[in-house]
Motif scaffolding. Structure first.
Motif, PDB file in Angstrom:
ATOM      1  N   LEU A  56       0.823  -1.207   0.000  1.00 28.31           N
ATOM      2  CA  LEU A  56       0.000   0.000   0.000  1.00 28.31           C
ATOM      3  C   LEU A  56       0.862   1.263   0.000  1.00 28.31           C
ATOM      4  CD1 LEU A  56      -2.802  -1.051   2.520  1.00 28.31           C
ATOM      5  CD2 LEU A  56      -2.846  -1.162   0.017  1.00 28.31           C
ATOM      6  N   ALA A  57       1.987   1.215   0.711  1.00 27.37           N
ATOM      7  CA  ALA A  57       2.882   2.370   0.702  1.00 27.37           C
ATOM      8  C   ALA A  57       3.482   2.595  -0.677  1.00 27.37           C
ATOM      9  CB  ALA A  57       3.992   2.173   1.738  1.00 27.37           C
ATOM     10  N   ALA A  58       3.833   1.502  -1.373  1.00 24.42           N
ATOM     11  CA  ALA A  58       4.370   1.624  -2.731  1.00 24.42           C
ATOM     12  C   ALA A  58       3.326   2.211  -3.674  1.00 24.42           C
ATOM     13  CB  ALA A  58       4.836   0.258  -3.234  1.00 24.42           C
ATOM     14  N   ILE A  59       2.082   1.774  -3.529  1.00 24.11           N
ATOM     15  CA  ILE A  59       1.001   2.321  -4.361  1.00 24.11           C
ATOM     16  C   ILE A  59       0.798   3.801  -4.053  1.00 24.11           C
ATOM     17  CG2 ILE A  59      -1.491   2.237  -4.741  1.00 24.11           C
ATOM     18  CD1 ILE A  59      -1.282  -0.823  -4.450  1.00 24.11           C
ATOM     19  N   ALA A  60       0.844   4.156  -2.777  1.00 24.65           N
ATOM     20  CA  ALA A  60       0.676   5.568  -2.395  1.00 24.65           C
ATOM     21  C   ALA A  60       1.722   6.443  -3.067  1.00 24.65           C
ATOM     22  CB  ALA A  60       0.759   5.708  -0.881  1.00 24.65           C
ATOM     23  N   ALA A  61       2.955   5.918  -3.170  1.00 27.41           N
ATOM     24  CA  ALA A  61       4.043   6.706  -3.757  1.00 27.41           C
ATOM     25  C   ALA A  61       3.916   6.852  -5.267  1.00 27.41           C
ATOM     26  CB  ALA A  61       5.388   6.067  -3.408  1.00 27.41           C
ATOM     27  N   ARG A  62       3.159   5.960  -5.918  1.00 27.65           N
ATOM     28  CA  ARG A  62       3.068   5.963  -7.374  1.00 27.65           C
ATOM     29  C   ARG A  62       1.748   6.529  -7.893  1.00 27.65           C
ATOM     30  NH1 ARG A  62       5.960   1.595  -9.849  1.00 27.65           N
ATOM     31  NH2 ARG A  62       4.565   1.848 -11.637  1.00 27.65           N
ATOM     32  N   THR A  63       0.843   6.926  -7.002  1.00 29.43           N
ATOM     33  CA  THR A  63      -0.473   7.401  -7.421  1.00 29.43           C
ATOM     34  C   THR A  63      -0.764   8.754  -6.794  1.00 29.43           C
ATOM     35  OG1 THR A  63      -1.528   6.195  -5.587  1.00 29.43           O
ATOM     36  CG2 THR A  63      -1.376   5.057  -7.717  1.00 29.43           C
ATOM     37  N   GLN A  64      -1.832   9.399  -7.279  1.00 28.21           N
ATOM     38  CA  GLN A  64      -2.186  10.740  -6.821  1.00 28.21           C
ATOM     39  C   GLN A  64      -3.538  10.814  -6.125  1.00 28.21           C
ATOM     40  OE1 GLN A  64      -0.079  13.367  -7.059  1.00 28.21           O
ATOM     41  NE2 GLN A  64       1.421  11.916  -7.878  1.00 28.21           N
ATOM     42  N   ARG A  65      -4.533  10.072  -6.623  1.00 29.82           N
ATOM     43  CA  ARG A  65      -5.905  10.256  -6.154  1.00 29.82           C
ATOM     44  C   ARG A  65      -6.542   8.997  -5.595  1.00 29.82           C
ATOM     45  NH1 ARG A  65      -5.162  12.555 -10.980  1.00 29.82           N
ATOM     46  NH2 ARG A  65      -5.997  10.713 -12.037  1.00 29.82           N
ATOM     47  N   ILE A  66      -6.167   7.857  -6.072  1.00 31.66           N
ATOM     48  CA  ILE A  66      -6.901   6.635  -5.794  1.00 31.66           C
ATOM     49  C   ILE A  66      -6.794   6.231  -4.326  1.00 31.66           C
ATOM     50  CG2 ILE A  66      -5.008   5.015  -6.337  1.00 31.66           C
ATOM     51  CD1 ILE A  66      -7.157   3.350  -7.863  1.00 31.66           C
ATOM     52  N   GLU A  67      -7.922   5.776  -3.778  1.00 33.36           N
ATOM     53  CA  GLU A  67      -7.943   5.237  -2.428  1.00 33.36           C
ATOM     54  C   GLU A  67      -7.346   3.833  -2.461  1.00 33.36           C
ATOM     55  OE1 GLU A  67     -11.374   5.802   0.636  1.00 33.36           O
ATOM     56  OE2 GLU A  67     -11.843   3.980  -0.498  1.00 33.36           O
ATOM     57  N   MET A  68      -6.601   3.467  -1.421  1.00 31.22           N
ATOM     58  CA  MET A  68      -6.015   2.123  -1.362  1.00 31.22           C
ATOM     59  C   MET A  68      -6.356   1.506  -0.018  1.00 31.22           C
ATOM     60  SD  MET A  68      -2.419   3.908  -0.991  1.00 31.22           S
ATOM     61  CE  MET A  68      -3.307   5.080  -2.004  1.00 31.22           C
ATOM     62  N   GLY A  69      -6.535   0.185  -0.027  1.00 31.85           N
ATOM     63  CA  GLY A  69      -6.925  -0.426   1.239  1.00 31.85           C
ATOM     64  C   GLY A  69      -6.954  -1.931   1.181  1.00 31.85           C
ATOM     65  N   THR A  70      -7.641  -2.504   2.150  1.00 30.92           N
ATOM     66  CA  THR A  70      -7.689  -3.953   2.323  1.00 30.92           C
ATOM     67  C   THR A  70      -9.121  -4.422   2.469  1.00 30.92           C
ATOM     68  OG1 THR A  70      -7.396  -3.601   4.709  1.00 30.92           O
ATOM     69  CG2 THR A  70      -5.424  -4.095   3.407  1.00 30.92           C
ATOM     70  N   GLY A  71      -9.303  -5.689   2.104  1.00 28.31           N
ATOM     71  CA  GLY A  71     -10.612  -6.293   2.245  1.00 28.31           C
ATOM     72  C   GLY A  71     -10.519  -7.803   2.449  1.00 28.31           C
ATOM     73  N   VAL A  72     -10.036  -8.283   3.568  1.00 30.73           N
ATOM     74  CA  VAL A  72      -9.807  -7.562   4.814  1.00 30.73           C
ATOM     75  C   VAL A  72      -8.529  -8.080   5.482  1.00 30.73           C
ATOM     76  CG1 VAL A  72     -12.237  -7.109   5.352  1.00 30.73           C
ATOM     77  CG2 VAL A  72     -11.206  -9.270   6.093  1.00 30.73           C
ATOM     78  N   ILE A  73      -8.018  -7.273   6.448  1.00 34.83           N
ATOM     79  CA  ILE A  73      -6.942  -7.727   7.321  1.00 34.83           C
ATOM     80  C   ILE A  73      -7.540  -8.587   8.423  1.00 34.83           C
ATOM     81  CG2 ILE A  73      -5.296  -6.956   9.085  1.00 34.83           C
ATOM     82  CD1 ILE A  73      -4.730  -4.528   7.342  1.00 34.83           C
ATOM     83  N   ASP A  74      -6.940  -9.753   8.642  1.00 28.96           N
ATOM     84  CA  ASP A  74      -7.393 -10.697   9.665  1.00 28.96           C
ATOM     85  C   ASP A  74      -6.837 -10.249  11.016  1.00 28.96           C
ATOM     86  OD1 ASP A  74      -7.800 -12.891  11.365  1.00 28.96           O
ATOM     87  OD2 ASP A  74      -7.600 -14.327   9.717  1.00 28.96           O
ATOM     88  N   MET A  75      -7.687  -9.717  11.886  1.00 25.24           N
ATOM     89  CA  MET A  75      -7.222  -9.153  13.143  1.00 25.24           C
ATOM     90  C   MET A  75      -6.719 -10.202  14.127  1.00 25.24           C
ATOM     91  SD  MET A  75      -7.243  -5.905  12.883  1.00 25.24           S
ATOM     92  CE  MET A  75      -6.903  -5.470  14.591  1.00 25.24           C
TER      93      MET A  75
END
Length: 342
Positions: A63-82
């Motif tokens: 997700l951090a790599a995607i954040a660095a390469r994009t401008q607008r798109i939301e990024m996330g998970t579906g889902v993290i196993d708590m």
């Protein structure tokens, strides 16, 4: 439907014909795909998280790599196993990614789905669950995680510390003030959806529901969404929560699409998962014009604000971008969607 994005399972391994998709391929292609989607104006890119499997596991570096390469798109998970998470480490990592991205993290969490191993979270050091599926462990970890991202003080300051000292309780750092409003709980039942509404987190409605009442999946899911919203209102939470649903939707615009997706049984499925008789949503695969008609009749899509398309990520970046572009151009606008802008 105000937003749409993709939900990827992140599979890697043998593709047939002597071809192999490696873990590195899967992650690097996910970054490339997210960048292409960002340019198309798609709203979000989300990833399944599975441990002990050839899929995405620890999602934060990706997700951090995607954040660095994009401008607008939301990024996330579906889902993290708590069940597998140290809640305070997760809070630190999530806040860091949220700050790097400028507030674009949408973190879906839950108890998780059935595993490839027996009580795998115990191998991670998380023991003591009294529930055979670890639901109590997941809820306890989640409560602690919420305390952390809300900025609550969790450890006593050391007055003699050379790094600040002071008195009182210290919160986790870094802290991202807006992250709390972008936490989702993945719910596969009406009860868990109502629990999420009372907890004041967004709803990520599962690809299945652990009930079978002989009515279509989309209607069951719409009832779950309404129960969630009613619980949210009754708990007195301000504003309107977000709600997402996921669907397998394939616009057929080429002979290749027809080869992969044509002739599918377009009906809901019923089966057992985790010991529960469950209803599974159907796959939509048709021409764009027919898809619009079918999706406009889907009660849960009409009720949700966010639609996540489950994509065949093993087929590569170019193929998936073409599918997503076809949906964005020919289907999504008729459902109420408008592309993101800077």
């Amino acid at each position: 439907m105000e937003r749409f994005g993709t939900l990827s399972f992140g599979h890697y391994g043998p593709l047939g014909g002597g071809r192999e998709l490696s873990a590195a391929d899967s992650m690097l292609q996910a970054v490339d795909l997210a960048q292409g989607m960002d340019e198309l104006g798609v709203n979000g890119v989300y990833f399944r998280v599975h441990h002990f499997a050839r899929q995405q596991a620890g999602p934060m570096p990706l997700l951090a790599a995607i954040a660095a390469r994009t401008q607008r798109i939301e990024m996330g998970t579906g889902v993290i196993d708590m069940r597998y998470e140290n809640p305070l480490h997760l809070a630190e990592d999530a806040a860091a990614v949220d700050l790097i991205s400028g507030g674009r993290l949408a973190l879906g969490v839950s108890r998780g789905s059935p595993e490839t191993v027996v009580r795998g979270y115990e191998a991670f050091g998380y023991t003591g669950s009294q529930d055979p599926r670890g639901a109590d462990l997941a809820r306890d970890h989640f409560a602690r995680f919420l305390q952390a991202i809300e900025g609550e003080g969790l450890a006593e300051r050391d007055a003699s510390s050379p790094f600040g000292g002071g008195t009182g309780l210290q919160r986790i750092e870094p802290h991202s003030p807006g992250l709390r409003s972008r936490i989702w709980w993945g719910a596969g039942s009406r009860d868990t959806a109502e629990w999420a509404g009372r907890a004041g987190v967004n709803l990520m409605s599962s690809t299945l529901l652990t009930e079978d009442r002989g009515i279509p999946f989309d209607e069951l899911q719409a009832e779950q969404i309404e129960a969630f919203r009613a619980a949210w209102r009754e708990a007195g939470h301000p504003g309107e929560p977000r709600v997402s649903v996921s669907r397998s939707i394939f616009p057929i615009t080429t002979a290749e699409d027809e080869l992969y997706f044509g002739g599918r049984d377009e009906s809901d499925g019923v089966g057992y998962i985790d010991g529960f008789r469950s209803t599974f949503g159907k796959t939509y695969a048709d021409t764009p014009e027919r898809l619009v008609e079918q999706l406009q009749r889907d009660a849960a899509i009409r009720s949700a604000d966010t639609l996540m398309l489950t994509i065949p990520s093993q087929l590569g970046v170019a193929f998936n971008l073409r599918l997503i572009a076809a949906f964005a151009e020919h289907v999504a606008p008729s459902l109420g969607w408008k592309p993101t802008t800077a």
